[in-house]
Design an enzyme around this catalytic site. Structure first.
Site, short mmCIF file in Angstrom:
data_model
loop_
_atom_site.label_atom_id
_atom_site.label_comp_id
_atom_site.label_asym_id
_atom_site.label_seq_id
_atom_site.Cartn_x
_atom_site.Cartn_y
_atom_site.Cartn_z
N ASN A 31 -12.90 -3.45 2.32
CA ASN A 31 -13.87 -2.37 2.48
C ASN A 31 -14.83 -2.39 1.30
O ASN A 31 -14.43 -2.68 0.16
CB ASN A 31 -13.15 -1.02 2.54
N HIS A 62 -10.20 -5.32 -3.62
CA HIS A 62 -8.86 -5.49 -3.05
C HIS A 62 -8.97 -5.91 -1.60
O HIS A 62 -9.82 -5.44 -0.85
CB HIS A 62 -8.02 -4.22 -3.17
N LEU A 63 -8.09 -6.80 -1.22
CA LEU A 63 -8.01 -7.29 0.15
C LEU A 63 -6.76 -6.69 0.79
O LEU A 63 -5.67 -6.80 0.24
CB LEU A 63 -7.94 -8.83 0.14
N ASP A 109 0.84 -1.20 0.00
CA ASP A 109 0.00 0.00 0.00
C ASP A 109 0.88 1.24 0.00
O ASP A 109 1.88 1.31 0.73
CB ASP A 109 -0.93 -0.02 1.21
#
Ligand code: AMP
Ligand code: ZN
Length: 114
Positions: free
Chosen positions: A87, A100-101, A30
């Site tokens: 999310n 996305h995880l 990230d």
């Protein structure tokens, strides 16, 4: 989708700090980490989010979890533990419209989330 940030990262046209890649998934760090280890795992296929999954996606989602657990292990997170987050939508805090995880680890994580 050419206008999708994570499709572009999966295609390699936008750079990322990639940690894993196979035919179905790409994982990268990230850009704004919320924990010492913060990795995003995405399907190469453009799925906008959890709310767009269909029964035909059961295998994809299962492999997403197994792939992410393998990445967590290779990052050395297994002993202390870690958290997966996906999310969805505005209230869920989703800001990128490509499934996305999040893998979060490397510190104790509070519960419940804010
Ligand atoms: P979410 O809020 O669940 O949609 O998560 C989106 C995540 O994508 C956030 O944690 C961002 O920091 C991350 N992000 C946004 N742009 C990039 C990028 N170019 N490379 C890596 N991560 C990104
Ligand atoms: Zn996409």
């Amino acid at each position: 989708m050419s206008s999708c940030l994570f499709c572009s990262i999966a295609a390699g046209t936008i750079p990322s700090d990639q940690v894993f890649s196979d035919d179905s998934f790409v994982a990268f760090r990230d850009i704004d980490p919320k924990a010492p280890t913060h990795i995003l795992v995405i399907p190469r296929r453009h799925v906008p989010g959890l709310d767009h999954l269909e029964s035909a996606d059961v295998e994809l989602v299962g492999r997403l979890l197994v792939t992410a657990a393998g990445i967590a292990a290779s990052e050395g997170l297994t002993e202390r533990g870690y958290r997966f987050v996906i999310n969805c939508g505005e209230d869920g805090g989703q800001t990128v419209g490509h499934l996305h995880l999040h893998i979060l680890g490397g510190r104790s994580l509070a519960w419940p989330p804010g």
